[in-house]
Design an enzyme around this catalytic site. Structure first.
Site, short mmCIF file in Angstrom:
data_model
loop_
_atom_site.label_atom_id
_atom_site.label_comp_id
_atom_site.label_asym_id
_atom_site.label_seq_id
_atom_site.Cartn_x
_atom_site.Cartn_y
_atom_site.Cartn_z
CD GLU A 138 -2.81 -0.78 0.04
OE1 GLU A 138 -3.15 0.15 -0.61
OE2 GLU A 138 -3.44 -2.04 -0.90
CB SER A 182 -45.81 -26.33 44.94
OG SER A 182 -46.65 -26.40 45.50
#
Length: 759
Positions: A178, A452
């Site tokens: 690059e 319960s």
């Protein structure tokens, strides 16, 4: 006007305009220097909050089936190989593993890659051997999985990495491809621009760019992508300013954290740190030559060279860059040929997080709202470490979905919460049958009567009064009618509609009889039950009505898990949490969970007797089917069913975790399921995938096994155990038998001779 005077006039005008332009350029430079330098220093980009799951610790003596370890390694992206050479690899030979653990920045600091051998015997990890030195290790841990992220306003995802962590080979290759003169130009390369201009004129369209890495960085951070001379000039000026004010390594680090590498759904993947995870499931430090060549190739066009969508095109680009690396002496010939022959070893999934956990992340966000975070946390990003166990989560999700499908009730919903009751960490949280879809989170938000499930709270309070209540204490199971002020009389009933007259507390608890629980609850007092629920972390509104003894109060599955974690922990109650620690991307600590002091809600004796009886529930009571499936786990548990079978609950406890399941319809219609025929089935399948840890209760020294009469609950001598079938043997607080007590439960009347002279 003569020709000479005209040219003099034009010349002076040009000089003046030049001076004006120079002045404007100077002031513009000053402006850029002031504003751009500050922006580049303080707010280059935004970074998300990345959320990680449970980092599994490993230590000798740990119960861990080898197959479960293999599944965890595969989930973390480890590759099974014949010869372990690099991090992220493992080899399994029978029940032995060679594992090369990846480097990772844990919440308490970074750890380097480590190669170890793991030896197992009968599903127990027996040894951890460091390789190649052969030292035995006391412990190690796997890195945590990435389970989600909270994105920034910009919808850009990145994992910030320091320049010192990036492999030199990546930097050299990137500059080779690059910007070869990066360390020698001043932010702009005029010759490169000239070459690109000539090439583009010859081609008639843009075929080559002359931008430096600094210019690319400026464009990505601050400018649009329009192709105009004015924008290019602006870009060049900004690049010159940044190059003059910052070091080359600072600029390169910013570029490596900003460069665009692709798209994950609606979020852009920026930076080398996250790209390494996104494509390879690796940390930056682990990238090999082939990985580096592929990533550098992606910089030119992440969509065009996407290795998942266009593998041939991506491989050609990678191989071309590998050739450049070899030609410029960045790779030796053997390394070049090896990399060239390798396949594109990218993750199959095109998503950063392959399986999202929106339900669990809902709770993480709730906790984040109460943690002070830096106001500008998006500048540095966050890493949030949680307790989510991905295998436990997957097992819970699968079990809930499969059970609903087998029950053939397509609209039936459910929720699952799994928590470690020792440290309070939430391991799994499922808010509905659509586990990957964000929506109504029933685990956190569905308030349903618990039925319960209230009974262990009631009986644990009773057992804190050993002079009045023991496991053998007879409880009445007869019709009860209560006058309720301003309302019609309340007449509770048992599930089977029958009344047994009288039965021991243990049996009433194990078989989940309603009337005995109501009688005990009334004796204790509804106000005291409410106090106990508050002490066990219940925050929702509660009313001290008699009906609280049958679980009329509505709680979320998460609140039930918190309540039962307090009942299961012998050390006391501790609130649940999902977040263990938070750091910035650079490892700086932001938050570390400090466990709240344990609150002793139950006496040790009451806690033990309650959990002992809950083991009876699974062994011989309403949870018997769970006990039959896992006879050696000695699980404790409790079922819960509400009026008209609208809610099905079950809670199970092993040596480490409390597991809560709820099933019901969102519109509150009847499910036709009890706790045992619905929620228990989810738990049973979940535990088949994630086997439970055997529960061995620690009996307090004050508890002994004692004999009691079943008809009266009176303590009788130990010698009665084989003499009378009506004698029951239960754990009880150690107290002497009343002198003269017979096996019939009566005190023997002494003669005058015995009263005077003794026996």
């Amino acid at each position: 006007m003569s020709r000479n005077s005209f040219f003099r006039h034009v010349g002076w005008l040009a000089v003046k305009l030049g001076l004006v332009a120079a002045a404007l350029l100077f002031f513009y430079w000053i402006y850029l220097d002031t504003t751009l330098t500050q922006r580049f220093s303080q707010s280059r980009y935004q970074a998300p909050a990345l959320v990680y799951g449970y980092a599994l610790p490993l230590h000798p003596g740990q119960k861990l089936p080898p197959e479960q370890l293999r599944r965890r390694l595969q989930l973390l992206g480890y590759r099974a190989v014949a010869d372990v050479r690099d991090s992220g690899q493992f080899q399994q030979t029978g029940d032995a593993f060679v594992l090369y653990r990846r480097p990772f920045d844990f919440a308490d600091g970074p750890q380097m890659a480590r190669k170890v051998a793991l030896h197992f015997n009968d599903e127990t990890l027996t040894k951890i051997i460091s390789l190649p030195d052969g030292r035995e290790l006391d412990s190690m841990r796997l890195e945590p999985p990435l389970i989600g992220r909270f994105s920034t306003h910009s919808r850009e995802d990145r994992l910030l990495v320091g320049f010192e962590l990036v492999p030199n080979l990546f930097v050299d290759t990137l500059l080779l491809v690059e910007d070869r003169n990066f360390y020698h130009h001043n932010g702009v390369a005029p010759l490169a621009i000239a070459r690109a201009l000539v090439a583009n004129i010859r081609a008639g369209h843009t075929v080559q760019g002359g931008s430096t890495l600094t210019q690319q960085l400026v464009k990505n951070l601050y400018l649009t992508r329009e192709q105009t001379l004015l924008r290019k000039a602006h870009e060049a000026m900004m690049a010159l300013v940044i190059d003059a004010r910052f070091s080359k390594n600072d600029i390169l680090e910013a570029y490596l954290n900003e460069v665009y590498f692709g798209q994950d759904r609606g979020n852009a993947i920026h930076g080398l740190g996250l790209a390494s995870v996104f494509y390879f499931g690796k940390q930056v430090q682990e990238l090999n030559a082939a990985d580096i060549a592929l990533l550098v190739g992606l910089v030119k066009g992440p969509s065009y060279y996407d290795p998942r969508r266009h593998p041939e095109r991506a491989k050609q680009r990678r191989d071309m860059i590998l050739q450049l690396m070899f030609e410029h002496d960045l790779l030796s010939k053997p390394d070049y040929l090896a990399a060239l022959r390798s396949d594109l070893e990218v993750k199959a999934s095109g998503h950063l997080v392959s399986s999202s956990q929106p339900d669990y992340l809902d709770r993480v966000q709730q906790e984040l709202a109460h943690i002070p975070l830096p106001a500008d946390w998006q500048k540095q990003g966050l890493r949030i470490f949680t307790g989510l166990d991905p295998l436990q989560q997957a097992a819970a999700e699968q079990a809930l979905q499969d059970t609903v499908r087998r029950l053939k009730k397509p609209d039936l919903q459910g929720a699952v919460v799994v928590a470690d009751y020792h440290d309070g960490s939430v391991r799994a949280l499922v808010g509905g049958t659509q586990n990957n879809a964000a929506g109504f989170n029933r685990a956190l938000l569905a308030l349903r009567p618990i039925g319960s499930l209230i009974k262990p709270v009631i009986y644990s309070l009773a057992l804190q009064q050993p002079d009045r209540y023991q496991l053998a204490t007879p409880l009445l199971d007869n019709p009860v009618i209560l006058d309720v002020q301003g309302d019609k009389a309340w007449q509770p009933n048992n599930y089977d509609g029958e009344f047994l007259g009288q039965l021991p507390l243990y049996q009433a608890f194990v078989t989940s009889r309603n009337i005995p629980a109501v009688n005990v609850g009334l004796d204790i007092g509804p106000e005291r039950i409410v106090e106990q629920l508050r002490a066990l972390g219940v925050e929702t509104p509660l009313h001290a009505y008699p009906s609280i003894s049958l679980g009329a109060s509505a709680l979320s599955p998460y609140a039930v898990a918190r309540l039962y974690a307090g009942l299961a922990n012998p050390q006391g109650f501790r609130p649940l949490h999902t977040i263990e620690a938070i750091t910035q991307h650079d490892g700086m600590s932001v938050y570390h969970h400090q466990p709240q002091p344990l609150q002793q809600v139950l006496s040790p004796e009451s806690q033990y007797l309650t959990e002992y009886t809950m083991q009876g529930v699974v062994r011989e009571g309403t949870g018997k089917r769970l006990g039959e499936a896992f006879p050696n786990a000695h699980l404790a548990g409790k079922s819960g069913t509400t009026n008209d079978l609208r809610d099905s609950w079950f809670v199970a406890i092993d040596a480490e975790q409390v597991m809560t399941v709820w099933m019901g319809y969102d519109d509150n219609r009847s499910t036709g399921l009890t706790g045992s025929s619905g929620a228990l089935k989810v738990l049973r399948q979940m535990l088949k995938q994630q086997p439970p840890q055997p529960l061995q209760l620690r009996r307090p020294e004050t508890i002994i096994d004692a004999n009691f009469r079943s008809d009266s609950g009176v303590r009788v001598p130990d010698s009665c155990s084989d003499a009378d079938p009506e004698v029951l043997r239960f754990p009880a607080i150690d107290k002497p038998v009343i002198e003269g007590m017979t096996c019939a439960g009566t005190v023997e009347e002494k003669s005058w001779w015995q009263r005077v002279f003794g026996n």
